[in-house]
Design a protein around this motif. Structure first.
Motif, mmCIF file in Angstrom:
data_model
loop_
_atom_site.group_PDB
_atom_site.id
_atom_site.type_symbol
_atom_site.label_atom_id
_atom_site.label_comp_id
_atom_site.label_asym_id
_atom_site.label_seq_id
_atom_site.Cartn_x
_atom_site.Cartn_y
_atom_site.Cartn_z
ATOM 1 N N MET A 89 -21.569 46.768 18.944
ATOM 2 C CA MET A 89 -21.231 45.943 19.957
ATOM 3 C C MET A 89 -22.261 45.805 21.186
ATOM 4 O O MET A 89 -22.784 46.908 21.599
ATOM 5 N N ASN A 90 -22.526 44.653 21.639
ATOM 6 C CA ASN A 90 -23.770 44.443 22.527
ATOM 7 C C ASN A 90 -24.791 45.498 22.420
ATOM 8 O O ASN A 90 -25.423 46.007 23.172
ATOM 9 N N ASP A 91 -25.253 45.270 20.930
ATOM 10 C CA ASP A 91 -26.749 45.970 20.509
ATOM 11 C C ASP A 91 -26.406 47.584 20.470
ATOM 12 O O ASP A 91 -27.430 48.259 20.288
ATOM 13 N N SER A 92 -25.108 48.022 20.906
ATOM 14 C CA SER A 92 -24.970 49.535 20.941
ATOM 15 C C SER A 92 -23.992 49.923 19.685
ATOM 16 O O SER A 92 -23.232 49.188 19.409
ATOM 17 N N LEU A 93 -24.195 51.216 19.465
ATOM 18 C CA LEU A 93 -23.207 51.685 18.505
ATOM 19 C C LEU A 93 -22.201 52.713 19.199
ATOM 20 O O LEU A 93 -22.371 53.355 20.060
ATOM 21 N N ILE A 94 -20.847 52.124 18.781
ATOM 22 C CA ILE A 94 -19.579 52.787 19.372
ATOM 23 C C ILE A 94 -19.016 53.452 18.282
ATOM 24 O O ILE A 94 -18.885 52.932 17.161
ATOM 25 N N GLY A 95 -18.376 54.611 18.442
ATOM 26 C CA GLY A 95 -17.617 55.389 17.504
ATOM 27 C C GLY A 95 -16.385 54.597 16.935
ATOM 28 O O GLY A 95 -16.076 53.611 17.569
ATOM 29 N N TYR A 96 -15.833 54.828 15.739
ATOM 30 C CA TYR A 96 -14.647 54.243 15.431
ATOM 31 C C TYR A 96 -13.954 55.403 14.922
ATOM 32 O O TYR A 96 -14.079 56.242 14.447
ATOM 33 N N PRO A 97 -12.572 55.081 15.200
ATOM 34 C CA PRO A 97 -11.850 54.127 15.975
ATOM 35 C C PRO A 97 -12.033 53.940 17.351
ATOM 36 O O PRO A 97 -12.031 55.101 17.955
ATOM 37 N N ILE A 98 -12.342 52.818 17.702
ATOM 38 C CA ILE A 98 -12.712 52.630 18.969
ATOM 39 C C ILE A 98 -11.902 53.062 20.191
ATOM 40 O O ILE A 98 -12.621 53.769 21.070
ATOM 41 N N GLU A 99 -10.779 53.351 20.065
ATOM 42 C CA GLU A 99 -9.820 53.901 21.281
ATOM 43 C C GLU A 99 -10.135 55.580 21.339
ATOM 44 O O GLU A 99 -9.983 55.949 22.387
ATOM 45 N N ASN A 100 -10.926 56.173 20.373
ATOM 46 C CA ASN A 100 -11.164 57.397 20.703
ATOM 47 C C ASN A 100 -12.402 57.540 21.029
ATOM 48 O O ASN A 100 -12.991 58.689 21.524
ATOM 49 N N TYR A 101 -13.298 56.444 21.248
ATOM 50 C CA TYR A 101 -14.752 56.504 21.775
ATOM 51 C C TYR A 101 -14.798 55.445 23.056
ATOM 52 O O TYR A 101 -15.911 55.000 23.186
ATOM 53 N N LEU A 102 -13.757 55.526 23.886
ATOM 54 C CA LEU A 102 -13.898 54.392 24.850
ATOM 55 C C LEU A 102 -15.151 54.916 26.019
ATOM 56 O O LEU A 102 -15.527 54.190 26.557
ATOM 57 N N TYR A 103 -15.126 56.221 26.124
ATOM 58 C CA TYR A 103 -16.255 56.946 26.925
ATOM 59 C C TYR A 103 -17.745 56.402 26.601
ATOM 60 O O TYR A 103 -18.481 56.550 27.335
ATOM 61 N N GLN A 104 -17.968 55.599 25.334
ATOM 62 C CA GLN A 104 -19.209 55.435 25.053
ATOM 63 C C GLN A 104 -19.369 53.794 25.574
ATOM 64 O O GLN A 104 -20.529 53.320 25.352
ATOM 65 N N LEU A 105 -18.424 53.236 26.105
ATOM 66 C CA LEU A 105 -18.390 51.841 26.401
ATOM 67 C C LEU A 105 -19.258 51.806 27.869
ATOM 68 O O LEU A 105 -18.995 52.791 28.628
ATOM 69 N N PRO A 106 -19.725 50.666 28.167
ATOM 70 C CA PRO A 106 -20.494 50.404 29.352
ATOM 71 C C PRO A 106 -19.200 50.830 30.843
ATOM 72 O O PRO A 106 -18.323 50.449 30.653
ATOM 73 N N ASP A 107 -19.717 51.295 31.752
ATOM 74 C CA ASP A 107 -18.926 51.890 32.786
ATOM 75 C C ASP A 107 -18.061 50.632 33.128
ATOM 76 O O ASP A 107 -16.730 51.037 33.491
ATOM 77 N N GLU A 108 -18.156 49.557 33.495
ATOM 78 C CA GLU A 108 -17.488 48.130 33.895
ATOM 79 C C GLU A 108 -16.257 48.184 32.767
ATOM 80 O O GLU A 108 -14.979 47.986 33.303
ATOM 81 N N GLN A 109 -16.594 48.090 31.722
ATOM 82 C CA GLN A 109 -15.563 47.770 30.603
ATOM 83 C C GLN A 109 -14.644 49.094 30.643
ATOM 84 O O GLN A 109 -13.410 48.844 30.619
ATOM 85 N N LEU A 110 -15.142 50.117 30.739
ATOM 86 C CA LEU A 110 -14.194 51.332 30.673
ATOM 87 C C LEU A 110 -13.360 51.348 31.871
ATOM 88 O O LEU A 110 -12.267 51.829 31.498
ATOM 89 N N LYS A 111 -13.712 51.166 33.130
ATOM 90 C CA LYS A 111 -12.953 51.103 34.203
ATOM 91 C C LYS A 111 -11.703 50.251 33.934
ATOM 92 O O LYS A 111 -10.690 50.526 34.164
ATOM 93 N N LEU A 112 -12.183 49.021 33.485
ATOM 94 C CA LEU A 112 -11.155 48.118 33.378
ATOM 95 C C LEU A 112 -9.871 48.486 32.193
ATOM 96 O O LEU A 112 -8.867 48.276 32.363
ATOM 97 N N ILE A 113 -10.666 48.841 31.112
ATOM 98 C CA ILE A 113 -9.665 49.487 29.908
ATOM 99 C C ILE A 113 -9.008 50.657 30.568
ATOM 100 O O ILE A 113 -7.645 50.616 30.311
ATOM 101 N N VAL A 114 -9.264 51.785 30.995
ATOM 102 C CA VAL A 114 -8.753 52.824 31.514
ATOM 103 C C VAL A 114 -7.652 52.634 32.465
ATOM 104 O O VAL A 114 -6.545 52.819 32.462
ATOM 105 N N ASN A 115 -7.847 51.478 33.291
ATOM 106 C CA ASN A 115 -7.087 51.069 34.461
ATOM 107 C C ASN A 115 -5.702 50.491 33.693
ATOM 108 O O ASN A 115 -4.580 50.611 34.282
#
Ligand code: FAD
Length: 418
Positions: A89-115
């Protein structure tokens, strides 16, 4: 010995035939020129091509494992691997399943998701979701749905996710609790709940090795399409206008074709066959490619900008899969039927300097269930049973089975009906 005809030589047909052949005179009838169904592979200039997907094996069912390993030498004939799946995603590799690797997402996205996850956690969550979309949004929130679950699943299923009933999910997706999702992100815990989190893979020839071994000693007639089944006065079953007469039939073909094949005067049965005649399914186009090396097993491609939805690095499963290539091999999978020119263009945009070696289109890969499908199939099964015609397998039972589930279903059929 009573005679049984098994229609179809995929993993379902091969498994039930092995189970029955000690007590019955079993013949497999296969319309294709080669046996093996979806799991057959071919060598392309020495490289192994899983023509559909990239089949790996595991099961949570001890009986299935015991049956399977009674045919193979686990230690000497198979490799065991831990899944290393990633999401691009966005030219970066994120772990699978995504819900266990949220910490690898960009800060802004992570904030929205965690909230959003925290808000969901505080809410009194509805337990009984009625469809797949509701389930995904209810469990993971709108943000994660928009980012990954919606686009990926829409691509692969090519259908309205709100029309997919929830029971489809049984055993396919872990049902994570939100607090567990958050905890596993904080603790950076690996997820081991899914059936293919670790898997077995033959040292040589991939799932073709499984086909070859399971077919040993069985009577298989290829190039034999079953077009008609009738019942004689003595209750025996006539296949293709009496070309074969048998006591029982195990049908592993496509349930949607059954109304054209079964010619029995029974209105309820005819209606039940017509009820399932138009079930939807998706095909997949697969390209065997050479690729630069990596250590990934599956790479998921949720973004709309890619037409492909996944790359399966089959060359990483066993080195013997790359025997014709100086680099590794992989299979790029697209939903539906795609033009070769489009796929070749797409390969240029995907990672790994991909070079196409072979193409395959499989019209029937993914079954799509409607809300009433399970009940419709159960009724059809009950109406066929008195004639000793049984349904078995992914397309006959219209279930999202993996190989292990096909074997499990064969075991149940043997126990209940033979
Ligand atoms: C992309 C993809 C990836 C997958 N990956 C995995 C994986 O990694 N691990 C795993 O365990 N499972 C995986 N699966 C699932 C697995 O492929 C299926 O569960 C399994 O192959 C289904 O086997 P089957 O015997 O039920 O059906 P099939 O393999 O479809 O066999 C049915 C056979 O019946 C024959 N037939 C149909 N009609 C007639 C007729 N009228 N007369 C004669 N013959 C007929 C067909 O030609 C066919 O050979 C994957 C599936 C897909 C689509």
């Amino acid at each position: 010995m009573k005679k049984v005809a098994v229609i179809g030589s995929g993993i379902s047909g091969l498994s039930i035939s092995r189970m029955l052949s000690k007590r019955y005179d079993v013949e497999i009838l296969e319309k294709n020129q080669l046996f093996g169904g979806l799991i057959k592979c071919e060598r392309i200039e020495g490289n192994l091509f899983h023509r559909v997907g990239g089949h790996v094996f595991n099961s949570r069912n001890e009986l299935v494992l015991a049956w399977f390993w009674s045919h193979f030498d686990q230690e000497n004939e198979f490799l065991k691997a831990t899944r290393n799946a990633k999401i691009l995603m966005n030219d970066s590799l994120i772990g699978y399943p995504i819900e266990n690797y949220l910490y690898q997402l960009p800060d802004e996205q992570l904030k929205l998701i965690v909230n959003e996850l925290l808000t969901l956690l505080k809410q009194d969550r509805k337990e009984a979701y009625t469809n797949f979309k509701e389930f995904l949004i209810g469990n993971f929130g709108q943000e994660l749905y928009k980012l990954y679950f919606g686009p990926y699943n829409s691509k692969i299923w090519n259908t309205d996710l709100a029309a997919v009933p929830l029971h489809w999910l049984d055993g396919k997706l872990p049902m994570p609790k939100l607090n567990e999702v958050l905890l596993s992100n904080i603790q950076k815990k690996e997820e081991a709940g899914m059936v293919h989190a670790t898997f077995y893979y033959p040292k040589r020839d991939g799932s073709q090795f499984i086909v070859n071994r399971l077919s040993e000693g069985l009577t298989i007639h290829c190039d034999y399409k079953v077009v008609s089944i009738q019942v004689q006065e003595d209750q025996l079953l006539r296949i293709n206008n009496g070309d074969r007469v048998v006591d029982s039939i195990v049908y592993c073909g496509d349930v949607r074709a059954l109304h054209n094949i079964v010619q029995i005067e029974n209105e309820a049965l005819k209606n039940a066959m017509m009820n399932v005649a138009n079930l939807p399914s998706n095909g997949t186009s697969n390209v065997l490619c050479e690729t630069d090396g990596n250590d990934i097993s599956w790479l998921y491609l949720p973004e709309d900008k890619f037409k492909a939805h996944r790359i399966i690095y089959t060359g990483n499963f066993s080195d013997t899969n790359n025997e014709g290539s100086k680099r590794k091999t992989c299979v790029v999978e697209f939903s539906g039927k795609q033009e070769q020119a489009l796929m070749l263009e797409e390969l240029k945009r995907l990672p790994g300097n991909l070079k196409a070696l072979a193409f395959n289109y499989e019209p029937n890969s993914y079954i799509i269930q409607h809300k009433t499908t399970r009940a419709d199939i159960a009724l059809l099964r009950a109406l066929l049973k008195p004639y000793r015609i049984f349904l078995l397998g992914r397309f006959a039972e219209w279930e999202y089975y993996n190989m292990d589930k096909c074997i499990e279903a064969a075991m149940e059929l043997e126990k209940d009906s033979f």
